[in-house]
Design a protein around this motif. Structure first.
Motif, PDB file in Angstrom:
ATOM      1  N   MET A  19      26.444 -12.772  14.267  1.00 60.03           N
ATOM      2  CA  MET A  19      25.943 -13.909  14.026  1.00 60.03           C
ATOM      3  C   MET A  19      26.100 -15.133  14.878  1.00 60.03           C
ATOM      4  O   MET A  19      27.710 -14.682  15.100  1.00 60.03           O
ATOM      5  N   SER A  20      25.919 -16.126  14.390  1.00 60.81           N
ATOM      6  CA  SER A  20      26.162 -17.736  14.850  1.00 60.81           C
ATOM      7  C   SER A  20      26.908 -18.405  13.797  1.00 60.81           C
ATOM      8  O   SER A  20      26.641 -17.967  12.886  1.00 60.81           O
ATOM      9  N   SER A  21      27.449 -19.759  14.520  1.00 59.91           N
ATOM     10  CA  SER A  21      27.758 -20.239  13.698  1.00 59.91           C
ATOM     11  C   SER A  21      27.946 -21.670  14.557  1.00 59.91           C
ATOM     12  O   SER A  21      28.631 -21.749  15.080  1.00 59.91           O
ATOM     13  N   VAL A  22      27.827 -22.540  13.466  1.00 60.14           N
ATOM     14  CA  VAL A  22      28.888 -24.120  14.457  1.00 60.14           C
ATOM     15  C   VAL A  22      29.999 -24.450  13.751  1.00 60.14           C
ATOM     16  O   VAL A  22      30.066 -24.416  12.097  1.00 60.14           O
ATOM     17  N   ASP A  23      30.874 -24.931  14.412  1.00 57.75           N
ATOM     18  CA  ASP A  23      32.286 -24.933  14.269  1.00 57.75           C
ATOM     19  C   ASP A  23      32.293 -26.448  13.962  1.00 57.75           C
ATOM     20  O   ASP A  23      32.831 -27.035  15.342  1.00 57.75           O
ATOM     21  N   ARG A  27      36.319 -32.717  15.620  1.00 59.07           N
ATOM     22  CA  ARG A  27      36.783 -33.190  17.144  1.00 59.07           C
ATOM     23  C   ARG A  27      35.451 -32.713  18.264  1.00 59.07           C
ATOM     24  O   ARG A  27      35.353 -33.396  18.441  1.00 59.07           O
ATOM     25  N   VAL A  28      35.379 -31.204  18.249  1.00 58.73           N
ATOM     26  CA  VAL A  28      34.229 -30.685  18.660  1.00 58.73           C
ATOM     27  C   VAL A  28      33.686 -30.300  18.265  1.00 58.73           C
ATOM     28  O   VAL A  28      34.467 -29.072  17.720  1.00 58.73           O
ATOM     29  N   GLU A  29      32.538 -30.330  17.353  1.00 56.41           N
ATOM     30  CA  GLU A  29      31.251 -29.348  17.401  1.00 56.41           C
ATOM     31  C   GLU A  29      31.427 -28.144  18.391  1.00 56.41           C
ATOM     32  O   GLU A  29      31.888 -28.123  19.832  1.00 56.41           O
ATOM     33  N   ARG A  30      31.700 -26.363  18.531  1.00 59.16           N
ATOM     34  CA  ARG A  30      31.456 -25.678  18.872  1.00 59.16           C
ATOM     35  C   ARG A  30      30.594 -24.332  18.238  1.00 59.16           C
ATOM     36  O   ARG A  30      30.321 -24.302  16.912  1.00 59.16           O
ATOM     37  N   MET A  45      31.538 -21.540  22.509  1.00 59.72           N
ATOM     38  CA  MET A  45      31.369 -22.744  23.526  1.00 59.72           C
ATOM     39  C   MET A  45      31.397 -23.973  22.202  1.00 59.72           C
ATOM     40  O   MET A  45      30.827 -24.339  21.643  1.00 59.72           O
ATOM     41  N   PRO A  46      31.854 -25.598  23.359  1.00 57.45           N
ATOM     42  CA  PRO A  46      30.547 -26.399  22.420  1.00 57.45           C
ATOM     43  C   PRO A  46      29.625 -26.680  22.618  1.00 57.45           C
ATOM     44  O   PRO A  46      28.713 -26.269  23.420  1.00 57.45           O
ATOM     45  N   VAL A  47      29.077 -27.225  21.390  1.00 58.21           N
ATOM     46  CA  VAL A  47      27.900 -27.159  21.307  1.00 58.21           C
ATOM     47  C   VAL A  47      26.863 -28.092  22.120  1.00 58.21           C
ATOM     48  O   VAL A  47      25.320 -28.047  22.874  1.00 58.21           O
ATOM     49  N   ALA A  48      27.452 -28.658  22.915  1.00 59.28           N
ATOM     50  CA  ALA A  48      26.842 -29.253  23.889  1.00 59.28           C
ATOM     51  C   ALA A  48      27.113 -28.661  25.551  1.00 59.28           C
ATOM     52  O   ALA A  48      25.703 -29.247  25.933  1.00 59.28           O
ATOM     53  N   ASP A  49      27.584 -27.672  25.254  1.00 56.47           N
ATOM     54  CA  ASP A  49      27.522 -26.540  26.548  1.00 56.47           C
ATOM     55  C   ASP A  49      26.280 -25.810  26.307  1.00 56.47           C
ATOM     56  O   ASP A  49      25.732 -24.853  27.285  1.00 56.47           O
ATOM     57  N   ALA A  50      26.208 -25.706  24.911  1.00 54.96           N
ATOM     58  CA  ALA A  50      24.814 -24.468  24.086  1.00 54.96           C
ATOM     59  C   ALA A  50      23.931 -24.336  24.974  1.00 54.96           C
ATOM     60  O   ALA A  50      23.355 -25.751  24.749  1.00 54.96           O
ATOM     61  N   ALA A  51      22.840 -23.988  25.071  1.00 57.72           N
ATOM     62  CA  ALA A  51      21.434 -23.749  25.616  1.00 57.72           C
ATOM     63  C   ALA A  51      20.586 -24.336  24.714  1.00 57.72           C
ATOM     64  O   ALA A  51      20.737 -23.667  23.898  1.00 57.72           O
TER      65      ALA A  51
END
Length: 57
Positions: A19-23, A27-30, A45-51
């Motif tokens: 499963m996946s989730s955004v935490d 400070r930083v969405e991961r 990983m930071p959401v900004a770094d995810a494809a």
């Protein structure tokens, strides 16, 4: 960002449930990806770094 689609040589469990989730801790969405059928099997990983999905197409 170009995704790395190199094949994994490790065996894959047939009963895995991933499963996946955004935490968002404020400070930083991961992006968190976890195999919930096993202890301590996750990565983040930071959401900004995810494809994004369009980048995978």
């Amino acid at each position: 960002m170009t995704p790395d689609t190199t094949a994994v040589s490790a065996p894959v469990a047939e009963d895995a449930e991933v499963m996946s989730s955004v935490d968002d801790d404020g400070r930083v969405e991961r992006l968190v990806i976890a195999d919930i059928t096993r202890d301590n099997e996750w990565l983040s990983m930071p959401v900004a770094d995810a494809a994004s999905l369009p980048e995978w197409r």
